[in-house]
Each structure stands twice: as C-alpha cells, then as structure tokens.
Design a protein around this motif. Structure first.
Motif, PDB file in Angstrom:
ATOM      1  N   SER A  46      10.252  -5.257   9.413  1.00  0.00           N
ATOM      2  CA  SER A  46      10.212  -5.864   8.077  1.00  0.00           C
ATOM      3  C   SER A  46      10.389  -7.377   8.098  1.00  0.00           C
ATOM      4  O   SER A  46      10.398  -8.002   7.054  1.00  0.00           O
ATOM      5  CB  SER A  46      11.280  -5.233   7.190  1.00  0.00           C
ATOM      6  N   GLY A  47      10.485  -7.981   9.258  1.00  0.00           N
ATOM      7  CA  GLY A  47      10.701  -9.413   9.325  1.00  0.00           C
ATOM      8  C   GLY A  47       9.490 -10.245   8.936  1.00  0.00           C
ATOM      9  O   GLY A  47       9.629 -11.403   8.592  1.00  0.00           O
ATOM     10  N   ASN A  48       8.277  -9.684   8.943  1.00  0.00           N
ATOM     11  CA  ASN A  48       7.093 -10.489   8.687  1.00  0.00           C
ATOM     12  C   ASN A  48       6.075  -9.715   7.845  1.00  0.00           C
ATOM     13  O   ASN A  48       4.942  -9.517   8.251  1.00  0.00           O
ATOM     14  CB  ASN A  48       6.480 -10.920  10.017  1.00  0.00           C
ATOM     15  N   LEU A  49       6.497  -9.265   6.675  1.00  0.00           N
ATOM     16  CA  LEU A  49       5.622  -8.478   5.814  1.00  0.00           C
ATOM     17  C   LEU A  49       5.124  -9.272   4.612  1.00  0.00           C
ATOM     18  O   LEU A  49       4.991  -8.741   3.523  1.00  0.00           O
ATOM     19  CB  LEU A  49       6.342  -7.211   5.337  1.00  0.00           C
ATOM     20  N   SER A  50       4.806 -10.527   4.812  1.00  0.00           N
ATOM     21  CA  SER A  50       4.248 -11.313   3.714  1.00  0.00           C
ATOM     22  C   SER A  50       2.854 -10.779   3.392  1.00  0.00           C
ATOM     23  O   SER A  50       2.189 -10.168   4.225  1.00  0.00           O
ATOM     24  CB  SER A  50       4.162 -12.790   4.105  1.00  0.00           C
ATOM     25  N   ASP A  51       2.404 -11.001   2.162  1.00  0.00           N
ATOM     26  CA  ASP A  51       1.085 -10.520   1.744  1.00  0.00           C
ATOM     27  C   ASP A  51      -0.018 -11.065   2.641  1.00  0.00           C
ATOM     28  O   ASP A  51      -0.940 -10.348   3.019  1.00  0.00           O
ATOM     29  CB  ASP A  51       0.815 -10.893   0.285  1.00  0.00           C
ATOM     30  N   SER A  52       0.082 -12.344   3.008  1.00  0.00           N
ATOM     31  CA  SER A  52      -0.962 -12.930   3.855  1.00  0.00           C
ATOM     32  C   SER A  52      -0.961 -12.319   5.251  1.00  0.00           C
ATOM     33  O   SER A  52      -2.022 -12.109   5.844  1.00  0.00           O
ATOM     34  CB  SER A  52      -0.807 -14.446   3.931  1.00  0.00           C
ATOM     35  N   ASN A  53       0.224 -12.000   5.796  1.00  0.00           N
ATOM     36  CA  ASN A  53       0.293 -11.393   7.122  1.00  0.00           C
ATOM     37  C   ASN A  53      -0.212  -9.944   7.085  1.00  0.00           C
ATOM     38  O   ASN A  53      -0.908  -9.507   7.995  1.00  0.00           O
ATOM     39  CB  ASN A  53       1.716 -11.443   7.666  1.00  0.00           C
ATOM     40  N   ILE A  54       0.110  -9.224   6.034  1.00  0.00           N
ATOM     41  CA  ILE A  54      -0.382  -7.848   5.885  1.00  0.00           C
ATOM     42  C   ILE A  54      -1.901  -7.846   5.851  1.00  0.00           C
ATOM     43  O   ILE A  54      -2.557  -7.060   6.531  1.00  0.00           O
ATOM     44  CB  ILE A  54       0.204  -7.214   4.606  1.00  0.00           C
ATOM     45  N   GLU A  55      -2.481  -8.750   5.074  1.00  0.00           N
ATOM     46  CA  GLU A  55      -3.938  -8.851   4.960  1.00  0.00           C
ATOM     47  C   GLU A  55      -4.570  -9.273   6.282  1.00  0.00           C
ATOM     48  O   GLU A  55      -5.597  -8.729   6.691  1.00  0.00           O
ATOM     49  CB  GLU A  55      -4.283  -9.840   3.859  1.00  0.00           C
ATOM     50  N   ALA A  56      -3.947 -10.222   6.985  1.00  0.00           N
ATOM     51  CA  ALA A  56      -4.481 -10.706   8.259  1.00  0.00           C
ATOM     52  C   ALA A  56      -4.496  -9.609   9.321  1.00  0.00           C
ATOM     53  O   ALA A  56      -5.361  -9.604  10.191  1.00  0.00           O
ATOM     54  CB  ALA A  56      -3.656 -11.896   8.754  1.00  0.00           C
ATOM     55  N   LYS A  57      -3.563  -8.657   9.241  1.00  0.00           N
ATOM     56  CA  LYS A  57      -3.491  -7.562  10.207  1.00  0.00           C
ATOM     57  C   LYS A  57      -4.411  -6.404   9.834  1.00  0.00           C
ATOM     58  O   LYS A  57      -4.475  -5.403  10.527  1.00  0.00           O
ATOM     59  CB  LYS A  57      -2.057  -7.047  10.321  1.00  0.00           C
ATOM     60  N   GLY A  58      -5.136  -6.515   8.715  1.00  0.00           N
ATOM     61  CA  GLY A  58      -6.098  -5.487   8.341  1.00  0.00           C
ATOM     62  C   GLY A  58      -5.550  -4.388   7.453  1.00  0.00           C
ATOM     63  O   GLY A  58      -6.207  -3.380   7.242  1.00  0.00           O
ATOM     64  N   PHE A  59      -4.348  -4.590   6.912  1.00  0.00           N
ATOM     65  CA  PHE A  59      -3.762  -3.590   6.033  1.00  0.00           C
ATOM     66  C   PHE A  59      -3.993  -3.976   4.578  1.00  0.00           C
ATOM     67  O   PHE A  59      -4.346  -5.102   4.261  1.00  0.00           O
ATOM     68  CB  PHE A  59      -2.248  -3.465   6.287  1.00  0.00           C
ATOM     69  N   THR A  60      -3.771  -3.012   3.696  1.00  0.00           N
ATOM     70  CA  THR A  60      -3.852  -3.260   2.259  1.00  0.00           C
ATOM     71  C   THR A  60      -2.516  -2.894   1.645  1.00  0.00           C
ATOM     72  O   THR A  60      -1.937  -1.869   1.991  1.00  0.00           O
ATOM     73  CB  THR A  60      -4.974  -2.421   1.614  1.00  0.00           C
ATOM     74  N   LYS A  61      -2.030  -3.731   0.739  1.00  0.00           N
ATOM     75  CA  LYS A  61      -0.749  -3.498   0.084  1.00  0.00           C
ATOM     76  C   LYS A  61      -0.987  -3.206  -1.385  1.00  0.00           C
ATOM     77  O   LYS A  61      -1.704  -3.932  -2.072  1.00  0.00           O
ATOM     78  CB  LYS A  61       0.149  -4.726   0.231  1.00  0.00           C
ATOM     79  N   TYR A  62      -0.379  -2.127  -1.859  1.00  0.00           N
ATOM     80  CA  TYR A  62      -0.434  -1.748  -3.267  1.00  0.00           C
ATOM     81  C   TYR A  62       0.984  -1.723  -3.821  1.00  0.00           C
ATOM     82  O   TYR A  62       1.927  -1.401  -3.112  1.00  0.00           O
ATOM     83  CB  TYR A  62      -1.052  -0.356  -3.427  1.00  0.00           C
ATOM     84  N   VAL A  63       1.131  -2.063  -5.089  1.00  0.00           N
ATOM     85  CA  VAL A  63       2.419  -1.968  -5.761  1.00  0.00           C
ATOM     86  C   VAL A  63       2.259  -1.049  -6.967  1.00  0.00           C
ATOM     87  O   VAL A  63       1.191  -0.974  -7.580  1.00  0.00           O
ATOM     88  CB  VAL A  63       2.968  -3.345  -6.211  1.00  0.00           C
ATOM     89  N   ARG A  64       3.332  -0.377  -7.284  1.00  0.00           N
ATOM     90  CA  ARG A  64       3.315   0.569  -8.397  1.00  0.00           C
ATOM     91  C   ARG A  64       3.125  -0.182  -9.712  1.00  0.00           C
ATOM     92  O   ARG A  64       3.833  -1.122 -10.017  1.00  0.00           O
ATOM     93  CB  ARG A  64       4.613   1.361  -8.424  1.00  0.00           C
ATOM     94  N   ALA A  65       2.140   0.285 -10.492  1.00  0.00           N
ATOM     95  CA  ALA A  65       1.848  -0.349 -11.779  1.00  0.00           C
ATOM     96  C   ALA A  65       2.175   0.582 -12.941  1.00  0.00           C
ATOM     97  O   ALA A  65       2.070   0.191 -14.089  1.00  0.00           O
ATOM     98  CB  ALA A  65       0.372  -0.743 -11.838  1.00  0.00           C
ATOM     99  N   GLY A  66       2.554   1.785 -12.647  1.00  0.00           N
ATOM    100  CA  GLY A  66       2.874   2.765 -13.681  1.00  0.00           C
ATOM    101  C   GLY A  66       2.949   4.134 -13.047  1.00  0.00           C
ATOM    102  O   GLY A  66       2.846   4.291 -11.842  1.00  0.00           O
ATOM    103  N   LYS A  67       3.110   5.135 -13.871  1.00  0.00           N
ATOM    104  CA  LYS A  67       3.253   6.508 -13.382  1.00  0.00           C
ATOM    105  C   LYS A  67       1.993   6.945 -12.628  1.00  0.00           C
ATOM    106  O   LYS A  67       0.949   7.165 -13.215  1.00  0.00           O
ATOM    107  CB  LYS A  67       3.509   7.446 -14.541  1.00  0.00           C
ATOM    108  N   GLY A  68       2.097   7.036 -11.299  1.00  0.00           N
ATOM    109  CA  GLY A  68       0.988   7.478 -10.472  1.00  0.00           C
ATOM    110  C   GLY A  68      -0.122   6.467 -10.289  1.00  0.00           C
ATOM    111  O   GLY A  68      -1.162   6.789  -9.739  1.00  0.00           O
ATOM    112  N   ARG A  69       0.067   5.234 -10.721  1.00  0.00           N
ATOM    113  CA  ARG A  69      -0.979   4.214 -10.631  1.00  0.00           C
ATOM    114  C   ARG A  69      -0.473   3.032  -9.812  1.00  0.00           C
ATOM    115  O   ARG A  69       0.658   2.573  -9.983  1.00  0.00           O
ATOM    116  CB  ARG A  69      -1.352   3.750 -12.031  1.00  0.00           C
ATOM    117  N   TYR A  70      -1.335   2.534  -8.902  1.00  0.00           N
ATOM    118  CA  TYR A  70      -0.978   1.438  -8.014  1.00  0.00           C
ATOM    119  C   TYR A  70      -2.077   0.381  -8.040  1.00  0.00           C
ATOM    120  O   TYR A  70      -3.256   0.712  -8.116  1.00  0.00           O
ATOM    121  CB  TYR A  70      -0.779   1.949  -6.578  1.00  0.00           C
ATOM    122  N   GLU A  71      -1.675  -0.891  -7.966  1.00  0.00           N
ATOM    123  CA  GLU A  71      -2.625  -2.002  -7.964  1.00  0.00           C
ATOM    124  C   GLU A  71      -2.545  -2.754  -6.642  1.00  0.00           C
ATOM    125  O   GLU A  71      -1.462  -2.956  -6.098  1.00  0.00           O
ATOM    126  CB  GLU A  71      -2.330  -2.960  -9.117  1.00  0.00           C
TER     127      GLU A  71
END
Length: 100
Positions: A54-79
């Motif tokens: 968890s030391g380097n989980l910035s959005d830009s680093n996640i994207e650079a490593k080829g992953f996608t990050k979603y956050v909860r936007a409501g009941k059962g919905r993620y953006e």
C-alpha cells in the motif's frame, strides 16, 4: 488453483445450494453436485481483491501499472477514477446474469 462457485439448479438441504470447488482452469465445469447428485452450474463470481504493497497506490501509479481503480458511487455501483480508456466508466453490480 482457482476456486469456482457452483449453484444447484433447485433448492437443496443437503448441500445448501452453493459450494466452492478448487479446480484447474483447464478442467471442465462440473455438472453434478458432489454432495447431493443434483444438477449444478458454475456461476460467475467477483475476484478476490489482491493484496498489494500500500505504499505506492496513487491513481497515476495504478494506471501506469495497467490496473483500473473504481470507487463506490452508491449501492452496487462503482465509478472509474483511474485506468485505461477501454475500461468501462461505471460498473453496476446489480446487473449480473444471475442477479448476484
């Protein structure tokens, strides 16, 4: 080996209707319950969340490593907040084939 979830096609008191089975990815899906002998089918499950340093989980680093990050936007919905342009902008957990 991955764990697959199977569901009985009809309610069952013997196996509870659901079971998890360790199988190779190359193995054919099971068609009969190992406990009650009723017809079963493999269901799609959400993957387990990976444990990451968890030391380097910035959005830009996640994207650079080829992953996608979603956050909860409501009941059962993620953006999507980070990731490739090909990844869907939203995920709706309420719109699955089995209604899971």
């Amino acid at each position: 080996m991955p764990t697959y979830t199977y569901r009985c096609d009809e309610p069952c008191e013997t196996c509870g209707g659901n079971q998890e089975v360790f199988q190779r990815m190359s193995d054919a899906p099971l068609t009969q319950c190992q406990e009650c002998d009723k017809a079963i089918r493999r269901v799609v499950s959400l993957p387990l969340r990976a444990v990451v340093n968890s030391g380097n989980l910035s959005d830009s680093n996640i994207e650079a490593k080829g992953f996608t990050k979603y956050v909860r936007a409501g009941k059962g919905r993620y953006e999507k907040v980070a990731g490739s342009a090909e990844a869907p902008a939203t995920l709706d957990g309420n719109n699955t084939a089995d209604g899971l």
